[in-house]
Write a protein that holds these residues in place. Structure first.
Motif, PDB file in Angstrom:
ATOM      1  N   LYS A 180       0.744   7.825   1.722  1.00  0.00           N
ATOM      2  CA  LYS A 180      -0.005   6.578   1.578  1.00  0.00           C
ATOM      3  C   LYS A 180      -1.394   6.702   2.192  1.00  0.00           C
ATOM      4  O   LYS A 180      -2.370   6.155   1.658  1.00  0.00           O
ATOM      5  CB  LYS A 180       0.769   5.421   2.221  1.00  0.00           C
ATOM      6  N   LEU A 183      -3.526   8.739  -0.152  1.00  0.00           N
ATOM      7  CA  LEU A 183      -3.916   7.896  -1.287  1.00  0.00           C
ATOM      8  C   LEU A 183      -5.064   6.975  -0.892  1.00  0.00           C
ATOM      9  O   LEU A 183      -6.030   6.805  -1.650  1.00  0.00           O
ATOM     10  CB  LEU A 183      -2.723   7.065  -1.758  1.00  0.00           C
ATOM     11  N   LYS A 184      -4.983   6.389   0.294  1.00  0.00           N
ATOM     12  CA  LYS A 184      -6.035   5.491   0.775  1.00  0.00           C
ATOM     13  C   LYS A 184      -7.374   6.219   0.869  1.00  0.00           C
ATOM     14  O   LYS A 184      -8.413   5.713   0.419  1.00  0.00           O
ATOM     15  CB  LYS A 184      -5.642   4.915   2.136  1.00  0.00           C
ATOM     16  N   VAL A 187      -8.697   6.955  -2.658  1.00  0.00           N
ATOM     17  CA  VAL A 187      -9.284   5.771  -3.292  1.00  0.00           C
ATOM     18  C   VAL A 187     -10.653   5.470  -2.707  1.00  0.00           C
ATOM     19  O   VAL A 187     -11.621   5.231  -3.440  1.00  0.00           O
ATOM     20  CB  VAL A 187      -8.341   4.555  -3.132  1.00  0.00           C
ATOM     21  N   ALA A 242     -10.242  -0.108  -7.806  1.00  0.00           N
ATOM     22  CA  ALA A 242      -8.946   0.558  -7.871  1.00  0.00           C
ATOM     23  C   ALA A 242      -7.830  -0.387  -7.432  1.00  0.00           C
ATOM     24  O   ALA A 242      -8.018  -1.235  -6.557  1.00  0.00           O
ATOM     25  CB  ALA A 242      -8.951   1.798  -6.977  1.00  0.00           C
ATOM     26  N   LEU A 243      -6.672  -0.241  -8.050  1.00  0.00           N
ATOM     27  CA  LEU A 243      -5.455  -0.952  -7.664  1.00  0.00           C
ATOM     28  C   LEU A 243      -4.366   0.095  -7.428  1.00  0.00           C
ATOM     29  O   LEU A 243      -4.061   0.888  -8.324  1.00  0.00           O
ATOM     30  CB  LEU A 243      -5.010  -1.922  -8.763  1.00  0.00           C
ATOM     31  N   THR A 244      -3.798   0.111  -6.229  1.00  0.00           N
ATOM     32  CA  THR A 244      -2.784   1.113  -5.912  1.00  0.00           C
ATOM     33  C   THR A 244      -1.393   0.636  -6.326  1.00  0.00           C
ATOM     34  O   THR A 244      -1.103  -0.560  -6.373  1.00  0.00           O
ATOM     35  CB  THR A 244      -2.790   1.451  -4.421  1.00  0.00           C
ATOM     36  N   THR A 245      -0.535   1.598  -6.605  1.00  0.00           N
ATOM     37  CA  THR A 245       0.839   1.313  -6.994  1.00  0.00           C
ATOM     38  C   THR A 245       1.668   2.554  -6.713  1.00  0.00           C
ATOM     39  O   THR A 245       1.199   3.478  -6.032  1.00  0.00           O
ATOM     40  CB  THR A 245       0.911   0.915  -8.490  1.00  0.00           C
ATOM     41  N   THR A 246       2.888   2.605  -7.192  1.00  0.00           N
ATOM     42  CA  THR A 246       3.711   3.806  -7.076  1.00  0.00           C
ATOM     43  C   THR A 246       4.374   4.080  -8.427  1.00  0.00           C
ATOM     44  O   THR A 246       4.767   3.158  -9.143  1.00  0.00           O
ATOM     45  CB  THR A 246       4.803   3.670  -6.003  1.00  0.00           C
ATOM     46  N   VAL A 253      -2.708   5.311  -8.469  1.00  0.00           N
ATOM     47  CA  VAL A 253      -3.831   4.371  -8.430  1.00  0.00           C
ATOM     48  C   VAL A 253      -4.359   4.158  -9.840  1.00  0.00           C
ATOM     49  O   VAL A 253      -4.550   5.105 -10.600  1.00  0.00           O
ATOM     50  CB  VAL A 253      -4.953   4.880  -7.488  1.00  0.00           C
ATOM     51  N   ASN A 255      -7.474   3.072 -11.993  1.00  0.00           N
ATOM     52  CA  ASN A 255      -8.922   3.098 -11.812  1.00  0.00           C
ATOM     53  C   ASN A 255      -9.623   2.250 -12.875  1.00  0.00           C
ATOM     54  O   ASN A 255      -9.265   2.296 -14.056  1.00  0.00           O
ATOM     55  CB  ASN A 255      -9.430   4.542 -11.893  1.00  0.00           C
TER      56      ASN A 255
END
Length: 302
Positions: A180, A183-184, A187, A242-246, A253, A255
């Motif tokens: 995580k 990922l941060k 992004v 950006a919107l994060t997800t899994t 992410v 984009n």
């Protein structure tokens, strides 16, 4: 009987997804499974559980669909050879099943797509579902000896082509704290077009694939050279969000970009990251059409 079958719809969808590698085709396969189960309800004799009976139908539906596909040749970049590969939203995985990453992640799915259809079915039924050889043979109308042989060959292919460290995160059911954090940082660097940080986040031998385009970028340098014109310089597309997800038990992410003169941000793609040792080892980039299954918007307004 119809209501009983509906109880298993979500897990059957995951099963068909493993077999087909496509979220969309899995939906069609599950629907066909329900239709066949309803039409053949009188053939269920109770010799196996109703769930196993449904899985047998679903597997054969998938085999019928796979018979219409052309075979693909397994290369050193399996994901670049599977144009139908699609991501799976984690929030749609059945809560009642502990779906481990090793059985749903993209590297696994891409490799098994190259197995012959029945060999793939044997591998999934034996090693993922945990079916005995005898029950698998009966479901697939094979001999026990041929099931064991197919399983041995399938396992050999997996050992040859899957990431070496895969066993270390096999039990994971969600991205780790380290993933995580990566990922941060990914992004944040992407939004700022910070190529230095992006370079530092990539392993030197990182890979990026872009189904369904069959494009493939091997190595950090190739990836950065592909990104640079889009993110910075005279050819830069614009302002990013950006919107994060899994997806597939991995960080992802979505984009979006707002080009000069536009009032909204439009979806560009979905990046699913495979992270090892705090670095990005693989990026699988999917087109914006895949965002709908995640419940993510096509446009962002501010």
């Amino acid at each position: 009987m119809v209501e009983e079958a509906e109880r298993y719809r979500r897990e059957l969808h995951v099963h068909c997804y493993r077999m087909l590698g496509s979220y969309t085709e899995a939906e069609d396969a599950v629907q066909e499974t329900m239709v066949r189960a309803w039409r053949r309800a009188e053939t269920y004799e109770g010799r196996s559980t109703y769930r196993a009976w449904l899985y047998k139908i679903a597997t054969n539906v998938c085999l019928d669909l796979l018979a219409k596909r052309k075979d693909v040749v397994l290369s050193e970049a399996p994901m670049s050879d599977v144009p139908w590969l699609e991501p799976y939203p984690d929030d749609q995985l059945p809560e009642e099943l502990a779906v481990a990453r090793e059985t749903i992640e993209l590297a696994f799915l891409a490799v098994i797509q190259h197995l012959p259809a029945r060999q793939r079915a044997v591998l999934v039924m034996r090693d993922v579902l945990g079916w005995p050889a005898e029950e698998t043979a009966q479901a697939l109308e094979m001999t026990v000896a041929s099931v064991k042989s197919a399983l041995q060959r399938g396992r050999g292919t997996l050992r040859k082509h899957l990431p070496e460290r895969r066993s270390e995160w096999a039990a994971a059911v969600e991205p780790s704290a380290e993933e995580k954090l990566v990922l941060k940082r990914y992004v944040e660097a992407s939004l700022k077009a910070d190529m230095g940080t992006l370079a530092a986040l990539l392993r030197e031998d990182a890979l990026q694939a872009m189904p369904p385009s069959m494009e493939f970028f091997p190595g950090r340098r190739a990836i950065l050279e592909m990104w640079a014109p889009v993110m910075s310089g005279q050819e830069a597309w614009g302002e990013w969000r950006a919107l994060t997800t899994t997806a597939n038990r991995m960080p992802a992410v979505a984009n979006y970009v707002r080009r000069p003169g536009e009032e909204h941000f439009s979806a560009v793609n979905l990046d699913v990251l495979r992270i090892e040792g705090g670095l990005i080892a693989e990026i699988t980039t999917f087109p914006p059409a895949t965002l709908a299954s995640f419940g993510l918007p096509e446009k962002i307004f501010e």
